[in-house]
Scaffold this motif. Structure first.
Motif, PDB file in Angstrom:
ATOM      1  N   SER A  36      41.906   2.568 -14.841  1.00 22.76           N
ATOM      2  CA  SER A  36      41.916   3.860 -14.157  1.00 22.76           C
ATOM      3  C   SER A  36      42.531   3.737 -12.769  1.00 22.76           C
ATOM      4  O   SER A  36      43.298   4.601 -12.339  1.00 22.76           O
ATOM      5  CB  SER A  36      40.487   4.413 -14.041  1.00 22.76           C
ATOM      6  OG  SER A  36      39.933   4.674 -15.308  1.00 22.76           O
ATOM      7  N   GLN A  58      32.130   4.867 -16.630  1.00 24.71           N
ATOM      8  CA  GLN A  58      32.911   5.893 -15.948  1.00 24.71           C
ATOM      9  C   GLN A  58      32.407   6.154 -14.531  1.00 24.71           C
ATOM     10  O   GLN A  58      33.204   6.509 -13.645  1.00 24.71           O
ATOM     11  CB  GLN A  58      32.930   7.164 -16.787  1.00 24.71           C
ATOM     12  CG  GLN A  58      33.566   6.909 -18.149  1.00 24.71           C
ATOM     13  CD  GLN A  58      34.082   8.154 -18.829  1.00 24.71           C
ATOM     14  OE1 GLN A  58      34.794   8.939 -18.231  1.00 24.71           O
ATOM     15  NE2 GLN A  58      33.740   8.307 -20.094  1.00 24.71           N
ATOM     16  N   TYR A 118      35.336   5.144 -12.039  1.00 22.69           N
ATOM     17  CA  TYR A 118      36.038   6.158 -11.264  1.00 22.69           C
ATOM     18  C   TYR A 118      35.810   6.015  -9.765  1.00 22.69           C
ATOM     19  O   TYR A 118      36.623   6.485  -8.965  1.00 22.69           O
ATOM     20  CB  TYR A 118      35.665   7.554 -11.758  1.00 22.69           C
ATOM     21  CG  TYR A 118      36.374   7.899 -13.045  1.00 22.69           C
ATOM     22  CD1 TYR A 118      37.763   7.936 -13.090  1.00 22.69           C
ATOM     23  CD2 TYR A 118      35.676   8.155 -14.210  1.00 22.69           C
ATOM     24  CE1 TYR A 118      38.437   8.239 -14.268  1.00 22.69           C
ATOM     25  CE2 TYR A 118      36.343   8.464 -15.397  1.00 22.69           C
ATOM     26  CZ  TYR A 118      37.717   8.501 -15.410  1.00 22.69           C
ATOM     27  OH  TYR A 118      38.390   8.785 -16.572  1.00 22.69           O
ATOM     28  N   SER A 139      28.535  11.299 -13.850  1.00 18.70           N
ATOM     29  CA  SER A 139      28.501  10.522 -15.101  1.00 18.70           C
ATOM     30  C   SER A 139      27.152   9.877 -15.393  1.00 18.70           C
ATOM     31  O   SER A 139      26.677   9.936 -16.540  1.00 18.70           O
ATOM     32  CB  SER A 139      29.600   9.455 -15.084  1.00 18.70           C
ATOM     33  OG  SER A 139      30.882  10.034 -15.081  1.00 18.70           O
ATOM     34  N   ASN A 197      34.148  13.632 -20.211  1.00 16.73           N
ATOM     35  CA  ASN A 197      34.538  12.228 -20.251  1.00 16.73           C
ATOM     36  C   ASN A 197      33.467  11.360 -20.898  1.00 16.73           C
ATOM     37  O   ASN A 197      33.764  10.444 -21.669  1.00 16.73           O
ATOM     38  CB  ASN A 197      34.791  11.714 -18.823  1.00 16.73           C
ATOM     39  CG  ASN A 197      36.114  12.179 -18.251  1.00 16.73           C
ATOM     40  OD1 ASN A 197      37.027  12.571 -18.968  1.00 16.73           O
ATOM     41  ND2 ASN A 197      36.224  12.141 -16.935  1.00 16.73           N
TER      42      ASN A 197
END
Length: 407
Positions: free
Chosen positions: A225, A342, A346, A68, A121
């Motif tokens: 998440s 992200q 994540y 990302s 994403n």
């Protein structure tokens, strides 16, 4: 050759772009959510240790975190349309490699799939901000709904496909290559019309590490998440240990995902009448907290808590994705904010199921891990009050220290 009015051509181009975005969104989860129901068969056939088999769920999240931060710089250099098309090709290749009946093919394909999805994403919020700045809430809800619906279908059909198709679970995992190929073809016209990045866009924004608002958005993304991946990993086991049989527990997980999809459709209306998103994000996070508290004090009411968690989780997912565009001044900053949120988010999500399971093993019960989720939801309520309003300043991504090369 017949000619068409400019407005007509523009409308056709925008319609094709919307369809392309939605088909890309449809590819961002099924290759992941289809693994869980088949994990016991994969483990048995390839003779994998439980910890090694668990990497199939963790590796994509780690790939999200690793890839990302690099996406904004790559998008500025090559153009977001070209980069996204390349990511779809990588995703397709990953599904094909994972179809090879070996452990190496399975894990290598999973890494490629994670890398391809990571690019999608990050880029989807940026493209929506650039091309549809007045419809961020609507289109974010649309692509989150498509993403969630296809993910739910993938988890539901994985076992039936493995039982009837030649190749068993290999085919159940590999069949999603058809959807990936559709996305590759449907997105290709965007590559042909891609705009060449300007020199200042190539320099772009670095990630806004110095912004408190960016960190609030990142925390909101990470906590929601974490909750989602903990629920899809462990909720059936929690229900089974409270007296629900395995088949019913699987259906309750489907209820959670179905309710989340339906809830995501209602979020745009809330975004339209709200002055900002603080109240909506806070209430949605409180609903999640109620669901976890319910699991803690009355785990036997499994259907109720599946619905409550779906209501809160579906809304929080759309809000987390919408924040990446709504909190950004322009598409470039949306990409930088998306990459930051992200990557860190994540990493947090990857740790969640592991820590949840570890607490269960250490405490020999579910109270300690569920209390952890109550704490995470409480933290999400707090950061929602900050993440729901304001704009991340470009200056926050232009700190005076030397660049690390991560955009």
């Amino acid at each position: 050759m017949p000619t068409f009015p400019l407005d007509s051509r523009r409308s056709t181009g925008q319609a094709l772009l919307v369809w392309g975005l939605l088909v890309v969104a449809a590819n961002l989860r099924p290759s992941l959510t289809g693994v869980g129901p088949l994990l016991d068969r994969v483990q048995a056939d390839l003779e994998l240790a439980p910890a090694v088999a668990g990497l199939l769920s963790t590796l994509p999240l780690l790939a999200f975190a690793a890839v990302s931060p690099m996406v904004p710089r790559l998008a500025a250099r090559w153009g977001p349309e070209r980069l996204l098309w390349g990511a779809l090709v990588v995703l397709t290749l990953g599904i094909a490699v994972r179809w090879v009946p070996t452990a190496i093919g399975l894990f290598a394909g999973t890494v490629l799939i994670g890398a391809g999805i990571a690019v999608g994403n990050v880029l989807l919020p940026s493209l929506i901000k650039r091309d549809f700045p007045l419809k961020v809430g609507l289109l974010t809800s649309a692509y989150a709904t498509v993403m969630g619906a296809v993910a739910a279908v993938a988890s539901g059909v994985a076992v039936p496909i493995s039982q009837v198709a030649p190749g068993g679970w290999y085919t159940a995992l590999g069949c999603w290559i058809v959807l990936a190929l559709v996305a590759v073809v449907l997105w290709f016209p965007q590559v042909r019309t891609s705009r060449r990045p300007a020199s200042e866009a190539i320099r772009g924004h670095r990630l806004p590490w110095g912004s408190a608002l960016a960190w609030a958005v990142t925390a909101f993304m990470g906590l929601q998440s974490l909750g989602f991946y903990v629920v899809v990993t462990w909720l059936p086991q929690v229900f089974q240990d409270s007296g629900v049989n395995a088949v019913a527990a699987g259906w309750l997980l489907f209820v959670f995902q179905a309710v989340a999809v339906l809830t995501s459709l209602a979020v745009p209306a809330a975004l339209r009448w709200a002055r900002d998103q603080r109240a909506v994000a806070t209430v949605s996070s409180v609903v999640l907290l109620v669901g976890y508290l319910g699991l803690l004090v009355a785990p036997g009411w499994a259907l109720l808590w599946s619905v409550v968690l779906g209501l809160g989780g579906g809304a929080c997912l759309v809000l987390a994705l919408a924040f990446l565009s709504l909190r950004a001044k322009d598409a470039t900053m949306a990409g930088a904010l998306s990459a930051m949120a992200q990557s860190i988010g994540y990493l947090l999500a990857a740790a969640g199921p592991v820590i949840f399971g570890l607490l269960h093993s250490v405490s020999s019960g579910w109270h300690a891990p569920i209390i952890l989720m109550c704490g995470a939801a409480t933290g999400q309520v707090i950061v929602a009050m900050v993440a729901g309003r304001g704009t991340v300043s470009p200056a926050d991504g232009q700190a005076p220290h030397r660049s690390t090369g991560l955009c």
